[in-house]
Scaffold this active site. Sequence first.
Site, short mmCIF file in Angstrom:
data_model
loop_
_atom_site.label_atom_id
_atom_site.label_comp_id
_atom_site.label_asym_id
_atom_site.label_seq_id
_atom_site.Cartn_x
_atom_site.Cartn_y
_atom_site.Cartn_z
N GLU A 79 0.84 -1.19 0.09
CA GLU A 79 0.12 0.16 0.17
C GLU A 79 0.80 1.23 0.05
O GLU A 79 1.93 1.25 0.85
CB GLU A 79 -0.88 -0.08 0.94
CG GLU A 79 -1.87 -1.11 1.18
CD GLU A 79 -2.87 -1.06 0.19
OE1 GLU A 79 -3.19 0.11 -0.18
OE2 GLU A 79 -3.65 -2.03 0.08
N CYS A 142 -7.38 -2.27 8.36
CA CYS A 142 -6.12 -2.24 7.74
C CYS A 142 -5.48 -0.90 7.59
O CYS A 142 -4.58 -0.58 7.82
CB CYS A 142 -6.13 -3.10 6.41
SG CYS A 142 -6.32 -4.88 6.68
N HIS A 166 -1.17 -5.68 1.73
CA HIS A 166 -2.38 -6.43 1.58
C HIS A 166 -2.27 -7.82 0.93
O HIS A 166 -1.50 -8.03 -0.43
CB HIS A 166 -3.49 -6.02 0.97
CG HIS A 166 -4.40 -5.29 1.82
ND1 HIS A 166 -5.01 -3.80 1.76
CD2 HIS A 166 -5.17 -5.71 3.07
CE1 HIS A 166 -5.75 -3.51 2.78
NE2 HIS A 166 -5.95 -4.66 3.31
#
Length: 207
Positions: A79, A142, A166
């Site tokens: 991310e 998250c 992820h």
Amino acid sequence: MKKILFTGFAPFGGDKTNPSWETVSRLPEQIGDIRIVRRQMPVEYDGVAALLEQAVREEQPDAVICVGQAGKRSVITPELVAVNVKDAVSPDNAGVSYAGEPIRADGPAAYFATIPVRDIVANLKAAGVPAVLSYTAGAYVCNCIMYHLLDLLSLRFPRVLGGFIHLPFSCDQVCEHSASVPSLPLETMVKGLTIAAETVGRYLDAD
Ligand code: PCA
């Protein structure tokens, strides 16, 4: 010796396992010359910040990589950014849900990951592990742990690198689902996080 702290999440949303913890718990104690330590985190907006801070204070790592499940994705997705919002229809494992509230009322709108996300994606792909850079970690737990992590590191541990990755469902999880959903074998994801650790390790200052 340098140290990387990995976190993975408990199962949520009706799944019996979470590939993030299944993968993080299978990492070796040492990758190259980097020591690997790990903690499991609850899928709770209001519980993760204190547990994460406690883990960072106890372990004093050089980098922290939090890992979570993104069930509808088909590849590993580091991310780029965490945003200052909690916003999801699904409640967390404590039954709490938020509709557009900030994670920290006086915090910045967003934080960029400080781990080398583009290099991680490139190295994963070069090793045959499917990966793509993600520009959103969502607005559920998250994103919340990633925001808390980068907030904590920037304020209290500015030399520690941090980020979030992820993972898709693992193949065995999909046996529990009636629909056809994408998945990766756990071994592929263990290889992926190992490459991520090696890549981050190359960015850590030598002692
Ligand atoms: N995935 C969720 C929370 C816990 C997890 O593993 C998310 O993407 O927010």
